[in-house]
Scaffold this active site. Structure first.
Site, PDB file in Angstrom:
ATOM      1  N   LYS A  66      28.343  10.403 -19.898  1.00 22.53           N
ATOM      2  CA  LYS A  66      29.660  10.451 -20.419  1.00 22.53           C
ATOM      3  C   LYS A  66      30.737  11.174 -19.563  1.00 22.53           C
ATOM      4  O   LYS A  66      32.040  10.912 -19.564  1.00 22.53           O
ATOM      5  CB  LYS A  66      29.838  11.420 -21.770  1.00 22.53           C
ATOM      6  CG  LYS A  66      28.946  10.773 -22.685  1.00 22.53           C
ATOM      7  CD  LYS A  66      28.679  11.489 -24.019  1.00 22.53           C
ATOM      8  CE  LYS A  66      27.735  10.820 -25.193  1.00 22.53           C
ATOM      9  NZ  LYS A  66      28.081  11.457 -26.480  1.00 22.53           N
ATOM     10  N   ALA A 125      26.168  24.730 -27.191  1.00 22.30           N
ATOM     11  CA  ALA A 125      27.156  24.618 -26.258  1.00 22.30           C
ATOM     12  C   ALA A 125      27.202  23.509 -25.403  1.00 22.30           C
ATOM     13  O   ALA A 125      27.632  23.628 -24.301  1.00 22.30           O
ATOM     14  CB  ALA A 125      27.612  25.898 -25.720  1.00 22.30           C
TER      15      ALA A 125
END
Length: 274
Positions: A66, A125
Site C-alpha cells: 500500500k 497500530a
C-alpha cells in the site's frame, strides 16, 4: 488495445477473496473484463508496475504494497493522502490512487446499524490503524484510544489525530479500558489478547478487520450482536473499488448497485459468528 485487465497484488496473495468479489461484480455489470491475482512483494513492486501495458485498467493492493502504491500514484484521494496508503490504483496516463479501506469501515459499521460514535478504540497500530482512525473520526469520534503492544510505534496516529482535530491517546494493552462506543481491531488474524474480556466489556460495537480465521479470538469474546465481521469491511471496500474501476470515483454509485452488492456478498460466502 482493450483496457480490460484487473488484479490484486500482494504477498501472500493465495488467500485473497478479491478475485471472487470482483469477478461477481463484473458478471452482474456485463463487462468484458478479467480480474486475477499476482504475488508481488515490496521489493518487486516497481518492476512489476512499470511492466504493465495498456491492457491494464487497475489494481487492488494488499499488504505489503500500500505504501508502494501510494508512491506510484500521481494523484490521490483525501483518504489516501491522510493515511499514506493506497489500496486501489486506476491506471492510465496519470495513475490515480485511492484508499477504500476507510469507506469500507464506515460502510461496514453502518450496515450493522452503527453510524456514529463519540468515543472509539483502535486495537493495534499497524498499517490498517490509520484507516481505522480516519473512519471513526468521520463517524464523529472526538476521543480515540489507541492500544498497541509497543505504544511508541503509534506516534504517527497521534499526529494524524491532530490533523483531523480529534484527541488521540496511546497506551499498551495492559492498561484499563474505559467505555467507548466502537472498537476497531486491526490486529493480525489469530492474534490473542490476554485482556479480551475487559476490552469486550467496555468496547461497544466491534469491527474486527481480520477475517481468517473466523471468528477471531477477540470476536468470540464479544457479545455476538455487537460484532461486525471483517468480511463486511472487505465486501464494502471492494464495492468502492469496483466504483473506482467503473466510474473513477469510490463515491459514484453503480447502476443497480444493490444487485452487484448481493452478488459480491454471495461470492464472499461469509460464515456466521457462531
Amino acid at each position: 488495445m482493450s483496457v480490460s485487465r484487473l488484479a490484486v497484488w500482494g504477498d501472500p496473495i493465495a488467500h485473497s477473496k478479491s478475485p471472487a468479489l470482483h469477478s461477481a461484480a463484473i458478471r452482474v455489470l456485463g463487462l468484458d473484463w478479467e480480474y486475477g491475482r499476482r504475488q508481488v512483494d515490496a521489493g518487486g513492486f516497481n518492476a512489476a508496475f512499470h511492466d504493465l501495458d495498456d491492457s491494464w485498467r487497475g489494481l487492488s493492493l494488499t499488504m505489503p504494497l500500500k505504501e508502494q502504491a501510494f508512491r506510484a500514484a500521481v494523484r490521490r484521494d483525501r483518504h489516501a493522502e491522510l493515511t499514506g496508503a493506497v489500496n486501489t490504483l486506476l491506471l492510465g496516463e496519470t495513475p490515480l490512487g485511492f484508499n477504500t479501506d476507510v469507506g469500507g469501515i464506515v460502510d461496514a459499521f453502518a450496515e450493522h446499524g452503527v453510524r456514529s460514535a463519540e468515543r472509539a478504540r483502535i486495537l493495534g497500530a499497524g498499517a490498517t490503524a490509520s484507516s481505522a482512525l480516519v473512519a471513526v473520526a468521520e463517524m464523529g469520534a472526538q476521543r480515540i484510544d489507541v492500544r498497541a503492544r509497543r505504544p511508541e510505534r503509534a506516534e504517527a496516529l497521534r499526529v494524524l489525530g491532530e490533523q483531523l482535530g480529534v484527541e488521540v491517546t496511546v497506551d499498551g494493552f495492559a492498561a484499563g479500558a474505559a467505555p467507548v462506543d466502537v472498537t476497531v481491531a486491526t490486529l493480525p488474524g489469530g492474534a490473542v489478547l490476554e485482556d479480551s474480556a475487559a476490552f469486550a466489556a467496555a468496547g461497544g460495537s466491534l469491527l474486527d478487520v481480520a477475517y481468517a480465521p473466523w471468528p477471531s479470538a477477540l470476536a468470540a469474546a464479544w457479545p455476538g450482536d455487537e460484532v461486525t465481521p471483517g468480511h463486511s469491511m472487505l465486501l464494502h471496500q471492494a464495492l468502492r473499488q469496483v466504483r473506482v474501476f467503473v466510474h473513477g470515483s469510490p463515491l459514484h454509485e453503480l447502476g443497480d448497485e444493490a444487485t452487484v452488492l448481493a452478488a459480491m456478498r454471495t461470492a464472499l460466502e461469509v460464515p456466521s459468528l457462531s
